[in-house]
Design an enzyme around this catalytic site. Structure first.
Site, PDB file in Angstrom:
ATOM      1  N   ASP A  32      32.450  11.286 -40.188  1.00  0.00           N
ATOM      2  CA  ASP A  32      31.170  10.827 -40.703  1.00  0.00           C
ATOM      3  C   ASP A  32      30.062  11.805 -40.332  1.00  0.00           C
ATOM      4  O   ASP A  32      30.074  12.381 -39.240  1.00  0.00           O
ATOM      5  CB  ASP A  32      30.862   9.444 -40.117  1.00  0.00           C
ATOM      6  CG  ASP A  32      29.719   8.747 -40.835  1.00  0.00           C
ATOM      7  OD1 ASP A  32      29.404   9.127 -41.987  1.00  0.00           O
ATOM      8  OD2 ASP A  32      29.133   7.828 -40.254  1.00  0.00           O
ATOM      9  N   ARG A  36      24.193  13.877 -43.535  1.00  0.00           N
ATOM     10  CA  ARG A  36      23.071  14.055 -42.603  1.00  0.00           C
ATOM     11  C   ARG A  36      23.025  15.478 -42.065  1.00  0.00           C
ATOM     12  O   ARG A  36      21.944  16.036 -41.854  1.00  0.00           O
ATOM     13  CB  ARG A  36      23.193  13.053 -41.456  1.00  0.00           C
ATOM     14  CG  ARG A  36      22.590  11.684 -41.784  1.00  0.00           C
ATOM     15  CD  ARG A  36      22.967  10.650 -40.758  1.00  0.00           C
ATOM     16  NE  ARG A  36      24.346  10.183 -40.951  1.00  0.00           N
ATOM     17  CZ  ARG A  36      24.964   9.378 -40.104  1.00  0.00           C
ATOM     18  NH1 ARG A  36      24.356   8.974 -39.011  1.00  0.00           N
ATOM     19  NH2 ARG A  36      26.200   8.986 -40.350  1.00  0.00           N
ATOM     20  N   GLU A  79      35.111   2.818 -50.962  1.00  0.00           N
ATOM     21  CA  GLU A  79      33.690   2.636 -51.256  1.00  0.00           C
ATOM     22  C   GLU A  79      33.026   3.935 -51.727  1.00  0.00           C
ATOM     23  O   GLU A  79      31.959   3.897 -52.352  1.00  0.00           O
ATOM     24  CB  GLU A  79      32.957   2.098 -50.026  1.00  0.00           C
ATOM     25  CG  GLU A  79      33.262   0.639 -49.683  1.00  0.00           C
ATOM     26  CD  GLU A  79      34.608   0.477 -48.981  1.00  0.00           C
ATOM     27  OE1 GLU A  79      35.150   1.498 -48.487  1.00  0.00           O
ATOM     28  OE2 GLU A  79      35.121  -0.655 -48.946  1.00  0.00           O
ATOM     29  N   ASN A  80      33.637   5.078 -51.422  1.00  0.00           N
ATOM     30  CA  ASN A  80      33.029   6.358 -51.815  1.00  0.00           C
ATOM     31  C   ASN A  80      32.947   6.523 -53.328  1.00  0.00           C
ATOM     32  O   ASN A  80      32.167   7.358 -53.815  1.00  0.00           O
ATOM     33  CB  ASN A  80      33.814   7.526 -51.224  1.00  0.00           C
ATOM     34  CG  ASN A  80      33.578   7.725 -49.738  1.00  0.00           C
ATOM     35  OD1 ASN A  80      34.380   8.349 -49.044  1.00  0.00           O
ATOM     36  ND2 ASN A  80      32.484   7.182 -49.208  1.00  0.00           N
ATOM     37  N   ARG A  83      29.467   6.420 -54.955  1.00  0.00           N
ATOM     38  CA  ARG A  83      28.501   7.507 -54.851  1.00  0.00           C
ATOM     39  C   ARG A  83      28.238   8.104 -56.234  1.00  0.00           C
ATOM     40  O   ARG A  83      28.943   7.825 -57.201  1.00  0.00           O
ATOM     41  CB  ARG A  83      29.010   8.578 -53.882  1.00  0.00           C
ATOM     42  CG  ARG A  83      29.149   8.049 -52.463  1.00  0.00           C
ATOM     43  CD  ARG A  83      29.488   9.142 -51.480  1.00  0.00           C
ATOM     44  NE  ARG A  83      29.560   8.618 -50.122  1.00  0.00           N
ATOM     45  CZ  ARG A  83      29.740   9.361 -49.043  1.00  0.00           C
ATOM     46  NH1 ARG A  83      29.863  10.685 -49.167  1.00  0.00           N
ATOM     47  NH2 ARG A  83      29.793   8.817 -47.839  1.00  0.00           N
ATOM     48  N   SER A 208      34.256   0.519 -40.661  1.00  0.00           N
ATOM     49  CA  SER A 208      34.048   0.767 -42.089  1.00  0.00           C
ATOM     50  C   SER A 208      35.330   0.657 -42.913  1.00  0.00           C
ATOM     51  O   SER A 208      35.675   1.550 -43.696  1.00  0.00           O
ATOM     52  CB  SER A 208      33.386   2.140 -42.306  1.00  0.00           C
ATOM     53  OG  SER A 208      32.079   2.140 -41.789  1.00  0.00           O
ATOM     54  N   GLU A 219      42.164   2.194 -28.928  1.00  0.00           N
ATOM     55  CA  GLU A 219      40.943   2.500 -28.190  1.00  0.00           C
ATOM     56  C   GLU A 219      39.919   3.048 -29.191  1.00  0.00           C
ATOM     57  O   GLU A 219      40.278   3.832 -30.081  1.00  0.00           O
ATOM     58  CB  GLU A 219      41.208   3.536 -27.098  1.00  0.00           C
ATOM     59  CG  GLU A 219      42.194   3.075 -26.038  1.00  0.00           C
ATOM     60  CD  GLU A 219      41.667   1.901 -25.220  1.00  0.00           C
ATOM     61  OE1 GLU A 219      40.451   1.866 -24.956  1.00  0.00           O
ATOM     62  OE2 GLU A 219      42.475   1.036 -24.849  1.00  0.00           O
TER      63      GLU A 219
END
Length: 254
Positions: A32, A36, A79-80, A83, A208, A219
Site C-alpha cells: 500500500d 501517496r 475493489e481496485n 478505480r 482490506s 501475526e
C-alpha cells in the site's frame, strides 16, 4: 520439507532459522502507498505503481536471500476495479510488462509462481500469459510466489461455501463432515500453508479483504513506510518483529 533459512543480522538484532520457529515460512504483504508516494513527489499515480513494482523486485530478492518458502503479494484487489479506467489500464499494462520480462528470470531462480483471484476479469490475453507463467514455473523447487490478482477474501469464502453446498446437494459430501480443513481445501490457497505474518505498508491498520480466512492466527505487522520505499532493510525489520512475537495459538504460556 521446510527450506533452511540463513541466519541474518540487522544492526544488533539477529534473525534465527526456521528450525527454531523465529523465522516465518510464509509472509503475505498488502503493498500500500503507491499513490501517496507519487502524489508527494508531484508525479502521476502510474509512476507510483512503477516504483512499487521495483519494490517488489527488492522484496523478492530479500525473501529469497532468507530462504523464505512462501511469499504472497496483494497486487490487485477486487475493489481496485472501481478505480478510474486509465489507472486500471496502467496497472494491467504493468502486469503484462512484468509477465513478459520478469517471469523467465524468476524461473531461472527456481521460483514457482501462482495466481489467486478472479483472474478471468483481466481478459483472455492476460489470462493466457498468467497461465503460461504458472505452467513454466510449476515444477520449480525454490520459493513459491503467490500474486493475489482481482482477489477478495469475502468472495473467496463465498465461492468455497457455494462449492461445498453444490457438493452436498449432489450427495458427494456429508454436511456434518465439513470442518475447517475441508473449507481450507476449497479456498484458492488450497495446499498452501496459512501466512505466519501479514504485513501492511503505508501506516494503514486494516486487512482490506485480504486472506480473511487464512489470517486467523497470523501475526500482523504494520509499517509506516510507503510501499515504493520498501527494501531489504524493511524485510529484515519484519523478520525481527516476528522473531520477538510469542505465538501461542490460544494456549496458555508454559
Amino acid at each position: 520439507m521446510p527450506l533452511p533459512l540463513a541466519t541474518a543480522t540487522t544492526g544488533s538484532a539477529t534473525v534465527g532459522t526456521s528450525q527454531d520457529g523465529s523465522v516465518p515460512r510464509h509472509v503475505a504483504i498488502i503493498m500500500d502507498g503507491n499513490g501517496r508516494w507519487a502524489a508527494s513527489r508531484g508525479l502521476p499515480r502510474v509512476a507510483g505503481h512503477r516504483a512499487g513494482a521495483e519494490a517488489v523486485t527488492r522484496c523478492l530478492k530479500a525473501a529469497r536471500a532468507q530462504g523464505l518458502e512462501y511469499l504472497t503479494l496483494y497486487a490487485f484487489s477486487s475493489e481496485n476495479w472501481r478505480r478510474g479506467p486509465d489507472e486500471v489500464a496502467d496497472l494491467k499494462g504493468l502486469l503484462r510488462f512484468y509477465l513478459r520480462h520478469k517471469v523467465a528470470e524468476l524461473h531461472g531462480q527456481q521460483v514457482r509462481i501462482l495466481f489467486v483471484g478472479e483472474v478471468h476479469r483481466f481478459g483472455p490475453d492476460l489470462c493466457d500469459e498468467l497461465a503460461r507463467a504458472e505452467r513454466l514455473t510449476a515444477h520449480n523447487t525454490g520459493m513459491t510466489l503467490l500474486l493475489a490478482l482481482s482477489y477478495g477474501g469475502r468472495s473467496e469464502i463465498v465461492q468455497a461455501a457455494k462449492a461445498l453446498a453444490r457438493a452436498a446437494q449432489r450427495g458427494e459430501i456429508d454436511p456434518d463432515s465439513i470442518d475447517e480443513d475441508v473449507v481450507s481445501q476449497h479456498l484458492l490457497t488450497a495446499g498452501i500453508p496459512d501466512p505466519d505474518v501479514i504485513v501492511r505498508t503505508s501506516g494503514e491498520h486494516r486487512l482490506s479483504n485480504f486472506l480473511l480466512w487464512q489470517s486467523a492466527y497470523a501475526e500482523l505487522v504494520f509499517l509506516d513506510q510507503l510501499w515504493p520505499d520498501f527494501n531489504e532493510t524493511s524485510f529484515m525489520q519484519i523478520l525481527e518483529i516476528y522473531a520477538r512475537r510469542d505465538r501461542r495459538f490460544g494456549a496458555r504460556p508454559a
